[in-house]
Design a protein around this motif. Structure first.
Motif, short mmCIF file in Angstrom:
data_model
loop_
_atom_site.label_atom_id
_atom_site.label_comp_id
_atom_site.label_asym_id
_atom_site.label_seq_id
_atom_site.Cartn_x
_atom_site.Cartn_y
_atom_site.Cartn_z
N GLY A 213 0.81 -1.21 0.00
CA GLY A 213 0.00 0.00 0.00
C GLY A 213 0.84 1.26 0.00
O GLY A 213 0.43 2.29 -0.55
N LEU A 214 2.02 1.19 0.61
CA LEU A 214 2.90 2.35 0.68
C LEU A 214 3.78 2.50 -0.57
O LEU A 214 4.39 3.56 -0.77
N SER A 215 3.86 1.46 -1.39
CA SER A 215 4.76 1.50 -2.54
C SER A 215 4.43 2.62 -3.53
O SER A 215 5.36 3.23 -4.08
N PRO A 216 3.13 2.94 -3.79
CA PRO A 216 2.88 4.09 -4.67
C PRO A 216 3.45 5.40 -4.13
O PRO A 216 4.00 6.21 -4.89
N ALA A 217 3.32 5.59 -2.83
CA ALA A 217 3.89 6.80 -2.22
C ALA A 217 5.41 6.79 -2.34
O ALA A 217 6.04 7.83 -2.58
N PHE A 218 6.00 5.61 -2.23
CA PHE A 218 7.45 5.48 -2.36
C PHE A 218 7.89 5.86 -3.77
O PHE A 218 8.88 6.59 -3.95
N VAL A 219 7.14 5.39 -4.77
CA VAL A 219 7.47 5.73 -6.16
C VAL A 219 7.28 7.23 -6.41
O VAL A 219 8.08 7.86 -7.12
N TRP A 220 6.25 7.80 -5.80
CA TRP A 220 6.02 9.24 -5.96
C TRP A 220 7.17 10.04 -5.36
O TRP A 220 7.64 11.02 -5.97
N VAL A 221 7.66 9.63 -4.19
CA VAL A 221 8.79 10.33 -3.56
C VAL A 221 10.02 10.21 -4.44
O VAL A 221 10.76 11.19 -4.64
N TRP A 222 10.25 9.01 -5.02
CA TRP A 222 11.39 8.83 -5.92
C TRP A 222 11.28 9.77 -7.12
O TRP A 222 12.25 10.40 -7.52
N LYS A 223 10.08 9.85 -7.68
CA LYS A 223 9.87 10.69 -8.86
C LYS A 223 10.12 12.16 -8.54
O LYS A 223 10.76 12.88 -9.31
N GLU A 224 9.64 12.61 -7.38
CA GLU A 224 9.84 13.99 -6.99
C GLU A 224 11.30 14.28 -6.64
O GLU A 224 11.83 15.35 -6.97
N PHE A 225 11.96 13.32 -6.00
CA PHE A 225 13.34 13.52 -5.58
C PHE A 225 14.28 13.60 -6.78
O PHE A 225 15.22 14.40 -6.80
N THR A 226 14.04 12.77 -7.78
CA THR A 226 14.91 12.75 -8.95
C THR A 226 14.55 13.84 -9.96
O THR A 226 15.35 14.14 -10.86
N GLY A 227 13.35 14.41 -9.81
CA GLY A 227 12.95 15.46 -10.73
C GLY A 227 12.51 14.98 -12.09
O GLY A 227 12.42 15.77 -13.04
N ILE A 228 12.26 13.68 -12.21
CA ILE A 228 11.83 13.12 -13.49
C ILE A 228 10.38 13.52 -13.76
O ILE A 228 9.52 13.38 -12.90
N ARG A 229 10.12 13.99 -14.97
CA ARG A 229 8.78 14.41 -15.35
C ARG A 229 8.36 13.64 -16.60
O ARG A 229 9.10 13.58 -17.58
N THR A 230 7.21 13.05 -16.55
CA THR A 230 6.67 12.32 -17.70
C THR A 230 5.22 12.72 -17.91
O THR A 230 4.58 13.30 -17.04
N GLY A 231 4.72 12.39 -19.11
CA GLY A 231 3.33 12.69 -19.40
C GLY A 231 2.38 11.67 -18.82
O GLY A 231 1.17 11.86 -18.85
N SER A 232 2.91 10.57 -18.28
CA SER A 232 2.08 9.50 -17.73
C SER A 232 1.82 9.74 -16.25
O SER A 232 2.65 10.31 -15.54
N SER A 233 0.65 9.28 -15.81
CA SER A 233 0.31 9.42 -14.40
C SER A 233 1.10 8.41 -13.56
O SER A 233 1.73 7.49 -14.10
N LEU A 234 1.07 8.59 -12.25
CA LEU A 234 1.79 7.69 -11.35
C LEU A 234 1.26 6.26 -11.48
O LEU A 234 2.03 5.30 -11.53
N LEU A 235 -0.06 6.11 -11.54
CA LEU A 235 -0.65 4.78 -11.67
C LEU A 235 -0.25 4.12 -12.98
O LEU A 235 0.03 2.91 -13.02
N ALA A 236 -0.21 4.91 -14.06
CA ALA A 236 0.19 4.36 -15.35
C ALA A 236 1.64 3.89 -15.33
O ALA A 236 1.99 2.85 -15.88
N LEU A 237 2.50 4.67 -14.67
CA LEU A 237 3.91 4.27 -14.54
C LEU A 237 4.05 2.96 -13.77
O LEU A 237 4.97 2.19 -14.02
N MET A 238 3.12 2.71 -12.86
CA MET A 238 3.16 1.48 -12.07
C MET A 238 2.42 0.34 -12.77
O MET A 238 2.28 -0.74 -12.20
N GLY A 239 1.93 0.60 -13.98
CA GLY A 239 1.32 -0.47 -14.76
C GLY A 239 -0.17 -0.64 -14.53
O GLY A 239 -0.73 -1.68 -14.89
#
Length: 248
Positions: free
Chosen positions: A57-83
């Motif tokens: 349950g916490l893994s989406p938040a973990f991926v979001w923190v990684w995305k924000e920390f690295t500054g990576i920006r994509t056109g896909s939503s967080l859920l889409a990135l997680m498949g």
């Protein structure tokens, strides 16, 4: 150019570290409960289920923190990135599972021949992971050398399977395929090769083993063609340059 390579290397290191942290958190959550009961006890199963449910349950938040920390920006939503997406969902449910069943053609044929009641009744679960070594030693289930060799073998083929499911995720951009394939392989267990060699219909069974592997290798890329699942797959959008895995 040097600065870009250094930045890319830093992002890669951070990403690998985050993956390892998340994986270790998942496995580590299985051991936060102190108990003298074996892992197959219902009480232990419930506790472990609770632990992995929390981590998952916490893994989406973990991926979001990684995305924000690295500054990576994509056109896909967080859920889409997680498949988790609807585009290409039907092929993602059917094709990866069918491909995995082709690989298990030999074991499936063996079960069909030997099963005394039905296919479901004949299947046995025999899937294990490296971290079970702790429990095997704890309850003295075998010698140290035997447990170690078994763990190395199990770790090797589960690592290969992990690479396969990661391949499926990258090629399809869906989570459902790897989940279904993992569930199927857990249910089937590791192929009983020794039983196949000693089988009364040995030639037929072993031929199915070989045919399954050959068909799997032949169909691996066609069945995971990204064009079936919606191009480009969200996870491939993270790459700075097109990867061969993301191409048809």
């Amino acid at each position: 150019m040097v600065e870009e390579k250094a930045a890319g290397g830093g992002l890669c290191a951070v990403s690998v570290l985050c993956c390892l942290t998340l994986a270790c958190s998942y496995v580590g959550s299985l051991y936060v409960w102190r108990s003298d009961l074996p892992r197959d006890h219902p009480a232990v199963i419930k506790r472990r289920f609770t632990s992995v449910l929390i981590v998952s349950g916490l893994s989406p938040a973990f991926v979001w923190v990684w995305k924000e920390f690295t500054g990576i920006r994509t056109g896909s939503s967080l859920l889409a990135l997680m498949g988790i997406r609807l585009e290409g969902l039907v092929p993602a449910v059917v094709l990866p599972l069918l491909l995995t069943m082709v690989l298990f053609l030999g074991p499936l044929m063996q079960l069909a021949m030997d099963c005394p009641w039905s296919f479901i009744d004949g299947v046995r679960v025999a899937f294990a992971h490296f971290h079970h070594v702790i429990e095997l030693l704890r309850f003295r289930q075998g010698t140290l050398s035997g447990i170690f060799l078994s763990a190395v073998f199990q770790f090797s083929y589960t690592a290969l399977f992990g690479a396969y499911t990661a391949f499926l995720f990258i090629r399809t951009g869906h989570l459902v395929g790897p989940v279904l394939c993992h569930s199927f392989c857990n249910y089937m267990g590791f192929p009983a090769l020794s039983a196949a060699v000693d089988h009364p219909q040995r030639l037929t069974v072993l031929s199915c083993y070989v045919l399954g592997v050959l068909l799997f290798l032949l169909l691996l890329f066609p069945f995971t063609d990204p064009s079936y699942y919606g191009l480009p797959t969200p996870v491939c959008s993270l790459a700075s340059a097109p990867s061969p895995l993301c191409l048809s």
